[in-house]
Design a protein around this motif. Structure first.
Motif, PDB file in Angstrom:
ATOM      1  N   PRO A  40       0.825  -1.213   0.000  1.00  0.00           N
ATOM      2  CA  PRO A  40       0.000   0.000   0.000  1.00  0.00           C
ATOM      3  C   PRO A  40       0.858   1.261   0.000  1.00  0.00           C
ATOM      4  CG  PRO A  40       0.125  -0.889   2.199  1.00  0.00           C
ATOM      5  CD  PRO A  40       0.800  -1.886   1.291  1.00  0.00           C
ATOM      6  N   THR A  41       0.295   2.305  -0.539  1.00  0.00           N
ATOM      7  CA  THR A  41       0.938   3.621  -0.506  1.00  0.00           C
ATOM      8  C   THR A  41       0.202   4.491   0.503  1.00  0.00           C
ATOM      9  OG1 THR A  41      -0.525   4.522  -2.195  1.00  0.00           O
ATOM     10  CG2 THR A  41       1.528   3.463  -2.960  1.00  0.00           C
ATOM     11  N   VAL A  45      -3.744   4.324   1.530  1.00  0.00           N
ATOM     12  CA  VAL A  45      -4.142   4.103   2.919  1.00  0.00           C
ATOM     13  C   VAL A  45      -5.014   5.256   3.411  1.00  0.00           C
ATOM     14  CG1 VAL A  45      -3.283   3.892   5.292  1.00  0.00           C
ATOM     15  CG2 VAL A  45      -2.200   2.587   3.460  1.00  0.00           C
ATOM     16  N   CYS A  46      -4.698   6.479   3.005  1.00  0.00           N
ATOM     17  CA  CYS A  46      -5.462   7.656   3.446  1.00  0.00           C
ATOM     18  C   CYS A  46      -6.905   7.655   2.953  1.00  0.00           C
ATOM     19  CB  CYS A  46      -4.762   8.935   3.013  1.00  0.00           C
ATOM     20  SG  CYS A  46      -3.334   9.327   4.045  1.00  0.00           S
ATOM     21  N   THR A  47      -7.215   6.872   1.933  1.00  0.00           N
ATOM     22  CA  THR A  47      -8.608   6.796   1.487  1.00  0.00           C
ATOM     23  C   THR A  47      -9.463   6.038   2.491  1.00  0.00           C
ATOM     24  OG1 THR A  47      -8.371   4.688   0.290  1.00  0.00           O
ATOM     25  CG2 THR A  47      -7.874   6.734  -0.950  1.00  0.00           C
ATOM     26  N   GLY A  48      -8.806   5.214   3.324  1.00  0.00           N
ATOM     27  CA  GLY A  48      -9.540   4.382   4.276  1.00  0.00           C
ATOM     28  C   GLY A  48     -10.064   3.110   3.652  1.00  0.00           C
ATOM     29  N   ASP A  49      -9.806   2.913   2.361  1.00  0.00           N
ATOM     30  CA  ASP A  49     -10.357   1.757   1.648  1.00  0.00           C
ATOM     31  C   ASP A  49      -9.476   0.516   1.697  1.00  0.00           C
ATOM     32  OD1 ASP A  49     -12.566   3.279   0.915  1.00  0.00           O
ATOM     33  OD2 ASP A  49     -11.666   3.902  -0.992  1.00  0.00           O
ATOM     34  N   THR A  92     -10.294   4.629   9.469  1.00  0.00           N
ATOM     35  CA  THR A  92      -9.837   3.353  10.024  1.00  0.00           C
ATOM     36  C   THR A  92      -8.314   3.264  10.077  1.00  0.00           C
ATOM     37  OG1 THR A  92      -9.972   2.307   7.843  1.00  0.00           O
ATOM     38  CG2 THR A  92     -11.897   2.080   9.294  1.00  0.00           C
ATOM     39  N   GLN A  93      -7.629   4.029   9.247  1.00  0.00           N
ATOM     40  CA  GLN A  93      -6.168   4.015   9.259  1.00  0.00           C
ATOM     41  C   GLN A  93      -5.607   4.610  10.551  1.00  0.00           C
ATOM     42  OE1 GLN A  93      -8.099   5.906   7.290  1.00  0.00           O
ATOM     43  NE2 GLN A  93      -7.114   7.808   6.693  1.00  0.00           N
TER      44      GLN A  93
END
Length: 174
Positions: A40-41, A45-49, A92-93
């Motif tokens: 992951p980048t 990760v910042c998208t929360g997806d 969630t991150q």
């Protein structure tokens, strides 16, 4: 003999800046754990997806600093009662999670949570889950606070956690 601990408690810059200052901690790296995709980048990760948490993975000498002490500091330096958030960081991150590397670490984490439960008005929502693949964060995230102390988030949020560590746990510093 060194051990590894992996902790998620909001933005990894805060945990990196504090845990790197501890005697007995030889390495702290920012990264991601607990998600559904490989490599992951930060942007993903910042998208929360992706399902990943921002984590620090640290190497420590248990003859100098115990896992129990690391957990004490972990709980002192973030709010374990807010689900998927720390202050203004939401998603969630930013969840509170302890990724254990042994059954002893799992038992220690669950005991610490049970011992602290009555200290909080709200329930502790910290997850205790097995460590899975650790993905290092991009190079610019490593030692971010040390390299960018004047950056607004660092001066507003990270610096306060470092001050708290120095004031309340100065005896544990390098």
């Amino acid at each position: 003999m060194s051990e590894i601990a992996t902790l998620a408690g909001g933005c990894f810059w805060c945990l990196d800046a504090t845990f790197a200052r501890l005697r007995g901690v030889s390495q702290v790296d920012c990264g991601y754990m607990g998600g559904r995709i490989e490599a992951p980048t930060y942007k993903a990760v910042c998208t929360g997806d992706t399902g990943h948490a921002e984590v620090i993975q640290l190497t420590f000498d248990p003859t100098i600093i115990s896992y129990a002490t690391l957990l004490e500091l972990f709980f002192a330096l973030h709010n374990p009662t807010t689900l998927n958030r720390q202050g203004g960081d939401v998603g969630t991150q930013y969840r509170s999670s302890i990724f254990f590397h042994s059954e002893q670490q799992a038992a220690d984490a669950r005991k610490k949570i049970a011992d602290l439960a009555s200290d909080y008005r709200d329930p502790i929502v910290t997850e205790v889950t097995p460590a899975v693949t650790y993905w290092p964060a991009e190079t610019y995230h490593q030692d971010y606070f040390e390299q960018n102390p004047e950056q607004p988030y660092c001066s507003a949020v990270v610096a306060g956690k470092v001050r708290k560590l120095v004031q309340e746990y100065g005896n544990l510093l390098k």
